[in-house]
Design a protein around this motif. Structure first.
Motif, PDB file in Angstrom:
ATOM      1  N   LYS A 251       2.472 -15.663  31.898  1.00 37.95           N
ATOM      2  CA  LYS A 251       3.536 -14.805  32.436  1.00 37.95           C
ATOM      3  C   LYS A 251       2.977 -13.791  33.426  1.00 37.95           C
ATOM      4  O   LYS A 251       3.530 -13.594  34.520  1.00 37.95           O
ATOM      5  CB  LYS A 251       4.238 -14.069  31.294  1.00 37.95           C
ATOM      6  N   SER A 252       1.885 -13.149  33.058  1.00 38.99           N
ATOM      7  CA  SER A 252       1.281 -12.138  33.936  1.00 38.99           C
ATOM      8  C   SER A 252       0.803 -12.763  35.239  1.00 38.99           C
ATOM      9  O   SER A 252       0.917 -12.171  36.316  1.00 38.99           O
ATOM     10  CB  SER A 252       0.109 -11.448  33.224  1.00 38.99           C
ATOM     11  N   SER A 253       0.266 -13.979  35.148  1.00 41.23           N
ATOM     12  CA  SER A 253      -0.237 -14.666  36.336  1.00 41.23           C
ATOM     13  C   SER A 253       0.887 -14.992  37.309  1.00 41.23           C
ATOM     14  O   SER A 253       0.761 -14.804  38.521  1.00 41.23           O
ATOM     15  CB  SER A 253      -0.960 -15.960  35.929  1.00 41.23           C
ATOM     16  N   LEU A 254       2.007 -15.496  36.778  1.00 43.78           N
ATOM     17  CA  LEU A 254       3.109 -15.870  37.658  1.00 43.78           C
ATOM     18  C   LEU A 254       3.791 -14.645  38.259  1.00 43.78           C
ATOM     19  O   LEU A 254       4.342 -14.718  39.361  1.00 43.78           O
ATOM     20  CB  LEU A 254       4.111 -16.732  36.897  1.00 43.78           C
ATOM     21  N   LYS A 255       3.733 -13.519  37.586  1.00 42.92           N
ATOM     22  CA  LYS A 255       4.237 -12.277  38.191  1.00 42.92           C
ATOM     23  C   LYS A 255       3.407 -11.916  39.417  1.00 42.92           C
ATOM     24  O   LYS A 255       3.932 -11.425  40.429  1.00 42.92           O
ATOM     25  CB  LYS A 255       4.194 -11.129  37.174  1.00 42.92           C
ATOM     26  N   ILE A 291      14.036 -13.240  38.287  1.00 49.63           N
ATOM     27  CA  ILE A 291      12.977 -14.224  37.994  1.00 49.63           C
ATOM     28  C   ILE A 291      12.032 -13.671  36.924  1.00 49.63           C
ATOM     29  O   ILE A 291      11.668 -14.378  35.971  1.00 49.63           O
ATOM     30  CB  ILE A 291      12.194 -14.574  39.288  1.00 49.63           C
ATOM     31  N   ILE A 292      11.667 -12.402  37.058  1.00 50.05           N
ATOM     32  CA  ILE A 292      10.748 -11.789  36.085  1.00 50.05           C
ATOM     33  C   ILE A 292      11.399 -11.699  34.707  1.00 50.05           C
ATOM     34  O   ILE A 292      10.757 -11.950  33.682  1.00 50.05           O
ATOM     35  CB  ILE A 292      10.307 -10.393  36.579  1.00 50.05           C
ATOM     36  N   GLU A 296       9.918 -13.185  31.239  1.00 47.09           N
ATOM     37  CA  GLU A 296       9.683 -12.321  30.074  1.00 47.09           C
ATOM     38  C   GLU A 296      10.383 -12.845  28.825  1.00 47.09           C
ATOM     39  O   GLU A 296       9.931 -12.606  27.699  1.00 47.09           O
ATOM     40  CB  GLU A 296      10.152 -10.891  30.366  1.00 47.09           C
ATOM     41  N   GLY A 297      11.477 -13.556  29.007  1.00 42.00           N
ATOM     42  CA  GLY A 297      12.239 -14.050  27.861  1.00 42.00           C
ATOM     43  C   GLY A 297      11.651 -15.288  27.207  1.00 42.00           C
ATOM     44  O   GLY A 297      12.158 -15.746  26.171  1.00 42.00           O
ATOM     45  N   LEU A 298      10.569 -15.834  27.749  1.00 46.34           N
ATOM     46  CA  LEU A 298      10.002 -17.068  27.205  1.00 46.34           C
ATOM     47  C   LEU A 298       9.187 -16.796  25.946  1.00 46.34           C
ATOM     48  O   LEU A 298       8.504 -15.780  25.835  1.00 46.34           O
ATOM     49  CB  LEU A 298       9.109 -17.746  28.248  1.00 46.34           C
TER      50      LEU A 298
END
Length: 594
Positions: A251-255, A291-292, A296-298
């Protein structure tokens, strides 16, 4: 009043900043910094810098790094704390876990230096590598291979070493280690997508041989000039991703990737676990907040229906296809497909069919223990994409921000090398690495044969170890039924090789040819460039990790000294990091032998 002030000091944090150095006064990226007695911690950036907050009750910082002595520092009354760590092989027997075992560590007061059992034998899988042998020029005058811009092997090797172990030999792909680093090559001229750079000198691990360095520099394209993107995030949210170094890091990487995308770019999110599903339809990057929020909901859980996820991701990519745009799936996973479309041949067929439609797929690998490197490499290679292993957020920034153009935008596809060696000057040759990129001689001119892609700003480097011809008696024909006669051009020329390169423009299916010769004029090793010497040091490092039969005189010390001498400006710290990895690997190797 005194009580109120004391309470405020206890609650309000105090910020401490500083730099962590090794014992050569070189900044140490990736070092662990913890507040003693708490679970609060951070790591240093590529410049060795850190920032952390303490409170009035906890005034001691603990600094650690694999291969170095752990150090505790009282910081009461200080705002800047710089620390130098000393090397110590004993600390390699203690694996410092950052985040991955945070819940276990929080139960103990002394969280850093906590000795844990070695990771048990795992189910990670790597494709077998049979190291390239020397080829006789008379029998094999041509060497043909596909370019490789993947860099996953280096960061995966780093993960092993930083976790206190040496990688398995098949995890070490030397060409990916060499190509992890950028080199200072001349820029391409005119409309050419890349420049070709060559250098020839003595081979550092065998002084009787030569080492030929060939480097390509991809054209750099300003962000504003890049075509619009239609990107589908294909995310593994199965139970195997349920650890801090997998889904949370993903998640952090895709942000970080989203930071590089523009309003004209679009992103969709497809996930797969027990089944696949569309979490976010194709959305303009004007609305990054939406998108974020979807990211985050995953959460992770269930088995891994990777095949169904692939099919759905391609469906969404096709529905939102941008003509003359960058249509790409970004797959993020540990590669553990265990339900549905799981055989390599099935995946290859699906990916090849969609590749021909203009949809590429790049792969980001995460995690450890059940990591399936072999499957992820196949997906990226067959899908005209690239493959990176993300072991920490700094690597995510390198791949998805600093090298965004190279990772996401193709400037030349199906790029193939073919070198013809002149037998007057070359007796035998050996391509260093690229074992899974070798092509047949006839594949070079076959435009239906898939090969590697080069992204905007990418550099690609290949090394050949060459045994020179001592005299023409080396070239006497040894066959009974046929003869081999050298041409007058071979006998009269000082050409060492003729280098041919084929590539296609991204939107074309017919290849273009570039051809140039390299003269047999080696320069003194002391006159070689940093590019030449550093790439040779990476090759030595890789051969040592693989325990190559072609090591020659290479040692951990020679690889270290060669890399240190060729470090150059190293503004982002990647070369300095490898120099430290060599020292750590040497200590691990000596411990293993004891």
């Amino acid at each position: 009043m005194f009580f109120v002030i004391l309470l405020a000091q206890t609650v309000i944090g105090q910020k401490i900043t500083g730099t962590v150095y090794d014992d050569t006064k070189t900044p140490l990226p990736g070092a662990n910094v913890y507040v003693k007695g708490t679970s609060k911690g951070t790591t240093t950036d590529f410049d060795g810098k850190y920032e952390i907050e303490i409170d009035a009750k906890h005034q001691v910082l603990v600094f650690s790094f694999i291969g170095y002595k752990t150090k505790e520092v009282k910081v009461k009354g200080k705002t800047i704390v710089n620390v130098t760590l000393e090397q110590d092989s004993a600390t390699l027997d203690e694996v410092v876990v950052v985040g991955m075992a945070e819940s276990r560590m929080m139960k103990r007061e002394h969280v850093v230096g906590y000795s844990i059992a070695r990771i048990p034998q795992n189910t990670e899988s790597y494709a077998a590598i049979k190291e390239n042998d020397f080829k006789d020029v008379i029998k094999n005058p041509l060497s043909t291979f596909s370019v490789d811009v993947d860099k996953a092997s280096y960061s995966n090797v780093r993960r092993y070493i930083n976790n206190g172990g040496l990688p398995p030999a098949d995890a070490v792909r030397i060409e990916e280690m060499i190509n992890y680093f950028n080199y200072d090559y001349k820029a391409p001229k005119d409309d050419a997508p890349f420049s070709i750079n060559t250098e020839l000198s003595a081979c550092p691990w065998n002084k009787d041989n030569l080492l030929l360095h060939v480097g390509l520099q991809g054209k750099k394209i300003p962000m504003d000039d890049l075509p619009p993107s239609n990107i589908v995030f294909l995310l593994d949210v199965s139970g195997s991703m349920n650890s801090p170094n997998k889904l949370p890091l993903l998640k952090s990487s895709l942000k970080l990737l989203l930071e590089s995308l523009r309003p004209k770019d679009r992103v969709a999110i497809v996930v797969y676990a027990g089944s696949s599903g569309l979490v976010l339809p194709s959305t303009s990057c004007k609305d990054k907040k939406t998108i974020i929020e979807a990211l985050e909901g995953l959460s992770a859980g269930g088995s891994t229906a990777g095949g169904e996820g692939l099919k759905l991701a391609y469906k969404i990519a096709n529905e939102n296809f941008i003509k003359k745009g960058n249509n790409r799936i970004v797959m993020a996973t540990d590669g553990d497909f265990n339900v549905g479309l799981s055989s390599n041949s099935e995946m290859e067929r699906l990916i090849t069919e969609e590749r021909e439609k203009g949809i590429a797929i790049s792969v980001l690998g995460f995690g450890m223990g059940n990591y399936k490197d072999d499957k992820m490499e196949i997906i990226a290679d067959k899908g005209n994409g690239n493959y990176a292993y993300i072991d920490n957020l700094l690597e995510a920034r390198k791949v998805l921000v600093s090298e965004f153009g190279g990772t996401m935008y193709t400037i030349a596809k199906d790029v193939k090398f073919q070198l013809e060696f002149n037998p007057v000057h070359v007796s035998k040759y050996r391509l260093v690495g690229y074992e899974n990129r070798l092509l047949n001689e006839e594949d070079f001119e076959d435009d239906t044969k898939d090969a590697g892609e080069i992204g905007a700003g990418h550099t690609v480097t290949a090394l050949y170890e060459i045994i020179p011809s001592k005299n023409n008696s080396d070239k006497e024909n040894r066959l009974r039924y046929q003869t081999s006669e050298l041409t007058s051009q071979a006998l009269e020329s000082n050409d060492l090789i003729t280098l041919k390169l084929r590539y296609k423009k991204p939107e074309k299916n017919k290849s273009l040819l570039i051809e140039q010769s390299v003269q047999n004029k080696p320069v003194a090793f002391t006159e070689t460039s940093d590019n030449y010497r550093f790439s040779a040091s990476v090759a030595e490092f890789g051969m040592l990790l693989r325990d190559s039969k072609y090591l020659g005189t290479a040692t951990w010390k020679s690889a270290y000294m060669l890399a240190k001498d060729a470090k150059g400006s190293d503004e982002e710290g990647y070369r300095g990091e490898m120099i430290r990895l060599i020292k750590s690997a040497e200590l691990l190797s000596s411990n293993k032998q004891e």
